[in-house]
Design a protein around this motif. Structure first.
Motif: not given
Length: 206
Positions: A128-129, A164-172
């Motif tokens: 997500c961004g 999202l914090e519980r998943a492996r999230t890539q933040v753009l």
């Protein structure tokens, strides 16, 4: 809706349009039917369809969108708002990935979609961004296999950010987003009459 004869650009991704509830602050109108430059928001978003294997509409009251002929699914767990809508999309997907977009976002572009999709990696479950310090989970891509854990977590009524914090999230970061969308128009959503005027969006004709 007829499927394009051309192969989708991303055959491993489903586009999920998250309709949510009626726009109570907009006289109860279905927000996907708001009009921008002669087209409904839904029509503008469906212009992205060639990028994806399929389009799914998540709507508990799908009647206003019947004319679009989309495969439609309701929330699998009622009363959970946007987290429940994304969960329904993950569970309904026939592809490994789901790109979720809220139906009140009129200005999502193919360039932005491609930038988010390009950030996927083997060790990432979601992308997500971040805009003005906020994570933007309704213009984001998710692994469909998150559905199980996501559904279990909904009992706690978590926010989308918490999920999202519980998943492996890539933040753009915002700087990367502005490289493809300098005014961050793709992340605009329209929920009030003031926002209608600000973004030149109209209510659908009665």
């Amino acid at each position: 809706m007829e499927k394009s004869a051309r192969a989708p650009e991303h055959p491993d991704v489903t586009l999920a349009l998250i309709a949510g509830g009626r726009g109570t602050r907009l006289s109860g109108v279905a927000k996907g039917l708001l009009v921008v430059e002669g087209l409904t928001v839904m029509e503008r978003q469906l212009a992205l369809a060639p990028l994806f294997a399929e389009v799914v509409l998540v709507a508990n009251a799908p009647e206003p969108y019947a004319r679009f002929g989309l495969r439609t699914v309701p929330d699998a767990i009622a009363g959970k708002g946007a987290p429940g809508g994304v969960h329904a999309a993950l569970g309904a997907a026939r592809t490994p990935w789901v790109f979720a977009v809220a139906c009140d976002m009129p200005f999502v572009s193919a360039e932005v979609v491609r930038a988010v999709l390009a950030a996927r990696r083997e060790d990432v479950d979601a992308v997500c961004g971040e805009v003005a310090g906020r994570w933007e989970p309704l213009l984001a891509v998710y692994r469909a296999r998150l559905a199980g854990a996501w559904g279990d977590a909904l009992a706690e009524d978590p926010s989308l950010r918490r999920l999202l914090e519980r998943a492996r999230t890539q933040v753009l970061p915002e700087s990367e987003l502005r490289a493809v969308d300098p005014r961050l128009r793709a992340w605009v959503n329209v929920n009030t009459h003031e926002e209608l005027a600000l973004h030149s969006v109209s209510l659908p004709p009665r």
